[in-house]
Design an enzyme around this catalytic site. Structure first.
Site, PDB file in Angstrom:
ATOM      1  N   GLU A  64      22.015  10.772  74.662  1.00 26.67           N
ATOM      2  CA  GLU A  64      22.299  10.579  73.344  1.00 26.67           C
ATOM      3  C   GLU A  64      21.342   9.732  72.802  1.00 26.67           C
ATOM      4  OE1 GLU A  64      26.367   9.795  72.331  1.00 26.67           O
ATOM      5  OE2 GLU A  64      25.963   9.558  70.286  1.00 26.67           O
ATOM      6  N   GLU A  74      34.647   6.059  74.698  1.00 29.51           N
ATOM      7  CA  GLU A  74      35.224   7.054  73.597  1.00 29.51           C
ATOM      8  C   GLU A  74      34.958   8.573  74.150  1.00 29.51           C
ATOM      9  OE1 GLU A  74      32.737   7.623  70.045  1.00 29.51           O
ATOM     10  OE2 GLU A  74      33.060   9.705  70.637  1.00 29.51           O
ATOM     11  N   HIS A  75      33.702   8.702  74.689  1.00 30.51           N
ATOM     12  CA  HIS A  75      33.342   9.915  75.471  1.00 30.51           C
ATOM     13  C   HIS A  75      34.476  10.164  76.373  1.00 30.51           C
ATOM     14  CE1 HIS A  75      29.170  11.346  73.848  1.00 30.51           C
ATOM     15  NE2 HIS A  75      29.734  10.210  73.256  1.00 30.51           N
ATOM     16  N   HIS A 118      31.404   2.842  73.041  1.00 31.04           N
ATOM     17  CA  HIS A 118      31.130   4.236  72.733  1.00 31.04           C
ATOM     18  C   HIS A 118      31.113   5.283  73.859  1.00 31.04           C
ATOM     19  CE1 HIS A 118      27.614   7.175  72.036  1.00 31.04           C
ATOM     20  NE2 HIS A 118      28.600   7.787  71.534  1.00 31.04           N
TER      21      HIS A 118
END
Lengths: 474, 517
Positions: free
Chosen positions: A171, A94-95, A91
């Site tokens: 996040e 992904e950023h 994840h």
């Protein structure tokens, strides 16, 4: 509201597009047309399917209703592939795909989409990572170029990396640490599996995110972001000859690396006895529990019946658990049920929040008693019909937009193993009978197949803290 | 099925629909953008650079004999229709003595009506695959019916009774009330909510209907059944009804059905309620030499600090609406806005920072917010204030502003694909008393905003433009672990207040509400 593991996270919290991995969207805003209607609103989707010499699979479907086009790139890598000691890495990665490449500045992808009234986003699930854009159709070539560019030329520097890692840590804090039920969601996933890496929540944890380095990023990109591990989906207003030419030109130029792509080999063993895990947290407004049941992968024949079962149990105010626990007995304030399949295994998850003053053991007993009825008796014809209307509605709505269709086509190809499943899912839902639902309830909802996570406040009788507002005297 | 953990910014007043999507903005400090390879540029399909003119097919509208207003959008593409009816019976209508009654009444509508029991309603939903829903917003309660068009004749009478003839059976009201209390308990500790409530309370005052926090569990639990009935009798007025439908309907036939079902209910004799004008609490100094007193809400053990800033803004009809919309895009209205670029992309302090112009009927607010880790609270607060100053002092370059305009107009055009969006625009125009050609001139209104306009409204609403006093009008709130953040936060946002400077209240003039009928 229930949040858990397929989606480790997405890049933007204020994205215009809501994205679901699942075929069956949740909480339909309105009901679907009659199930099995001869004049079905869902004609089969025509699409083309070809594979470039470097292994990239290209699925495309023309639709000229509006002058827009959706581009989806599915990579067959997800949170289950997080390197050891790097939980949350897929994840985080992904950023980083929105940072600079050889020929693009950081965030240039936003410029290419948002400046022309389009949108972009990405999501990371346990099995896949997906990047997508919707733009006016005259911008298709640019976006194909940009997606090929980040497939082959990602350049992440130390500064970009550290700042994006901090964003993902925030996040985590915002979505889980600041959420009074965040720990329950995480523990439901963690306790859900014993061997399979699905047990690691996609969002990861602060320490392992902190341990990640730029070297990890480079290795991960090299290992998994390659044309033979990706599927490009294009749906909307395009010219097939042009698409073929552009796909060949931009993606065809990406080299296929040598060597095999590593795959997860761990197999989750069947559960043999009920487990009960108690979790406490400082600020739990109302106690809650989750119960998970291990189910097969999403492509399994039992999936549609499990979806119907989840809907009958927990969808809407007339569902079994809601009616029994919230409405009649008034011992629960909220109920949610979902059946999630990843490719290799799934969890059927029930989550119940107590009403004020209720004790969890009583609530668990009442919930399981209600669920046991579904293992003994067939659901009614009306319940079956209602669940189907809702599930079919989800499929119909996913097909309404170019964006939804592109995601669905990619999910069918990558998670269900065959893109043409986009055209058969509806029939599979329609074919479910009350006997099927009873059979899967008997097969999966047994106590032996159950893991319960109970969630209570650290000190039993702490009243909810009132905010303590202070002002300085001027 | 998985839900994405989306972060919700708590906003206590409705945001403007037109500002919903986020847009890009090229930041001043961004590195030069590498040009795509020449092959790409050469082979790009032609992009039409002509200004996009957007024309919305108007909804067919008519007024019922009892004052209700009907909106119909014909769109043959889908067999599904959603009827909605809203009346002015939202939370703002509650008195301080009856907090919680608006939500309770709304959620009890489907618990039984004169002709239909709750069981009968559920049975009809099952039979037709239809659904009835109701919920209370700030100003209005909205009830909806979703069904296939051929079943509308049978189901619309139920929707009409739900709204105008509910019976509020005591036992069922009690059950709904218990649920609402539990939901309120579960929400209490949400830091975003705490921040938004603290900000509104500080700005509007806690006795103002606009500054009150959400009802507490105790307040909701104390609502008596008679209060629900009385609230319904007073506020569920046919002359406040906005009734809309979009989908595969025919205006003439559907219009006559709506006239039959919603046209004959009588209004109470009392005059229609009117919202008070919004007045802001006098704080700070009129010469802009000291800011309002910063507020810290202690949330022990908090993993992050929620920072919220606000200034008094405008109502929906204000001529400054478009300049503010653009100024907000630049400040924090999208992923590539200055705030998000600074706090997220450059510093990595947060998952997202954004700002919002709330322009409802009453005078709204312009707010900005982010969740940041405790250790950077003061630095992040300083960055917010610096961006407020920069917006007042550094005009956007013409090219940057053009991109934002293009994005805003482009996304406006794309959202009009759905008949539901066309319907909401029509309702919005009517409700706020906007001119008939409003949406068809939307693009032109966006295009007319100049870089000077952006700076002008930034100075007018955010402060004086002088770096030292630029945050003079800004209220600030931090929700978090006070022991860790309080001193730094206060020093960052109001060093003068820390020094004990005398604060003189500025003059505050109320502005009449927009579109009050």
């Amino acid at each position: 509201m229930f949040v858990s593991g397929i989606i480790g996270g997405m890049r933007k919290h204020f994205a215009a597009l809501a994205t679901f991995v699942a075929l069956c969207a949740v909480s339909p805003a309105f009901a679907a047309p009659p199930v099995g209607d001869a004049a079905s609103p869902l004609p089969p989707l025509a699409f083309t399917d070809r594979t470039l010499p470097n292994g990239l699979r290209v699925l495309a479907s023309e639709n000229h209703q509006t002058p827009t086009v959706a581009i989806y790139v599915f990579y067959k890598v997800g949170s289950k592939d997080d390197p050891p000691g790097r939980s949350g890495f897929a994840h985080l990665f992904e950023h980083l795909m929105f940072k600079s490449t050889k020929n693009m500045a950081s965030e240039q992808l936003d410029r290419l989409t948002e400046d022309v009234g389009g949108a972009n986003n990405a999501y990371t699930a346990d099995d896949v990572t997906v990047y997508h854009e919707t733009v006016p159709s005259n911008h298709l070539e640019r976006l194909l170029w940009a997606e090929a560019e980040r497939m082959s030329n990602l350049t992440v520097d130390e500064k970009n990396f550290k700042s994006e890692r901090a964003v993902v840590q925030e996040e985590f804090r915002q979505s889980y640490a600041a959420n009074p039920y965040g720990d329950l969601y995480l523990q439901t996933t963690i306790q859900g599996f014993t061997k399979h890496p699905y047990k690691r929540p996609g969002i990861g944890n602060l320490a392992e995110l902190q341990a990640a380095t730029v070297t990890d990023v480079k290795a991960f990109h090299k290992t998994y972001y390659r044309p033979d591990n990706a599927v490009l989906v294009v749906v909307g207003d395009f010219d097939p000859a042009q698409l073929k030419m552009w796909a060949d030109r931009y993606f065809g130029a990406v080299a296929k690396p040598r060597g095999a792509i590593p795959r997860v080999t761990a197999v989750e063993p069947p559960r043999t006895a009920q487990r009960h895990v108690a979790v406490t947290a400082p600020d739990v407004p109302l106690p809650a529990f989750s119960a998970t049941y291990l189910t097969p992968g999403v492509a399994d024949a039992d999936t549609p019946a499990l979806d119907v079962l989840a809907s009958v149990l927990g969808e809407g105010e007339s569902s079994r658990l809601y009616r029994a626990l919230v409405y009649d007995k008034q011992i629960a304030s909220e109920v949610s049920v979902e059946s999630n399949g990843n490719t290799e295994a799934g969890l059927f998850t029930v989550l119940v929040t107590a009403a004020s003053g209720e004790k969890l053991p009583d609530l668990e007993t009442a919930a399981f008693a209600e669920m046991d009825k579904l293992r003994e008796e067939e659901i009614t014809a009306k319940e079956l019909e209602k669940a189907k209307v809702s599930l079919v509605g989800g499929i119909v709505r996913a097909r309404e937009t170019v964006d939804g269709t592109a995601n669905f086509l990619g999910v069918a190809a990558v998670l269900l193993g065959d893109p043409s499943r986009i055209n058969t899912e509806l029939a599979r839902v329609n074919a479910v009978t009350a006997a099927d639902v009873l059979r899967v309830a008997k097969k999966y909802l047994s106590p032996m197949n159950r893991v319960i996570v109970s969630y209570t406040a650290k000190t039993a009788t702490v009243p909810v803290a009132k905010p303590d507002v202070k002002k300085v005297k001027p | 099925m998985k839900l994405v953990p989306l972060f919700c910014f708590a906003v206590l007043t409705p945001t403007v629909a037109a500002s919903g999507a986020h847009r890009a903005f090229a930041q001043d400090a961004a590195p030069p953008v590498a040009p795509p390879p020449s092959t790409v540029v050469r082979n790009l399909s032609p992009i039409d650079l002509q200004p996009l003119e957007v024309a919305i097919p108007p909804a067919k509208e008519f007024t019922l004999p009892n004052g209700g207003h009907i909106f119909i959008v014909e769109d043959a593409r889908t067999p599904l229709v959603t009827f909605s009816i809203s009346v002015r019976a939202g939370e703002l209508m509650e008195t301080n003595a009856g907090r919680g009654v608006a939500s309770l009444a709304a959620l009890c509508l489907r618990e039984g009506t004169k002709t239909y029991s709750a069981e009968k309603i559920a049975e009809l939903e099952d039979k037709y695959g239809a659904s009835f829903n109701a919920s209370a917003g700030d100003e209005r309660v909205t009830a909806t019916l979703s069904c296939l068009i051929e079943n509308a004749d049978e189901l619309l009478p139920v929707l009409a009774e739900l709204v105008y003839a509910p019976t509020f059976p005591a036992q069922r009201v009690k059950q709904v009330q218990t649920r609402l209390v539990a939901n309120a308990v579960a929400r209490q500790n949400d830091p975003n909510r705490q921040a938004a409530e603290a900000l509104n309370k500080a700005m509007y005052g806690e006795t103002s209907v606009f500054g009150r926090p959400a009802p507490t569990p105790e307040q909701i639990g104390a609502v008596a059944p008679e209060q629900v009935t009385a609230f319904h009798a007073r506020f569920y007025r046919p002359d406040s009804a906005l009734i809309g439908v979009a989908g595969n309907v025919k205006a003439d036939t559907t219009g006559s059905v709506l006239l039959r079902e919603f046209g004959s209910q009588r209004n109470p004799d009392a005059p229609a309620p009117v919202l008070p004008a919004a007045v802001f609490v006098a704080q700070g100094t009129s010469d802009g030499s000291a800011a309002p007193v910063p507020i810290v809400v202690n949330r022990p053990g908090s993993a992050q600090t929620v920072l919220s800033f606000g200034v008094p803004g405008i109502n929906r009809r204000d001529p400054e609406y478009f300049p503010l919309l653009l100024a907000n895009r630049i400040l924090g209205g999208g992923f590539n806005s200055r705030l998000n670029q600074k706090l997220r992309e450059e510093k990595g302090y947060t998952y997202g920072a954004r700002s919002t112009v709330n322009a409802p009927k009453w005078t709204g607010t312009w707010t900005a917010s982010a969740s940041v880790r405790n250790a950077v609270t003061a630095n992040a607060a300083t960055d917010f204030l610096n961006e407020f100053v920069r917006l007042q002092t550094v005009p956007p370059k013409a090219g940057e502003l053009d991109l934002i305009k293009q994005a805003l107009i482009g996304s406006f055009a794309l959202t009009l694909e759905s008949p539901g969006a066309v319907l909401s625009r029509s309702i919005e125009r009517y409700e706020y008393g906007l001119p008939a050609d409003y949406w068809n001139t939307y693009a032109a209104r966006v295009r007319a905003v100049t870089p000077e306009d952006v700076v002008r409204v930034a100075r007018q609403y955010l402060g004086s433009g002088n770096a030292k006093t630029a945050s003079a009008k800004v209220w600030s709130v931090a929700v978090g672990e006070a022991a860790q953040i309080e001193t730094g936060f206060r020093m960052a946002v109001a060093p003068d207040a820390e020094a004990g400077k005398t604060v003189k209240p500025p003059v505050v003039t109320p502005v009449p509400n927009a579109g009050e009928r």
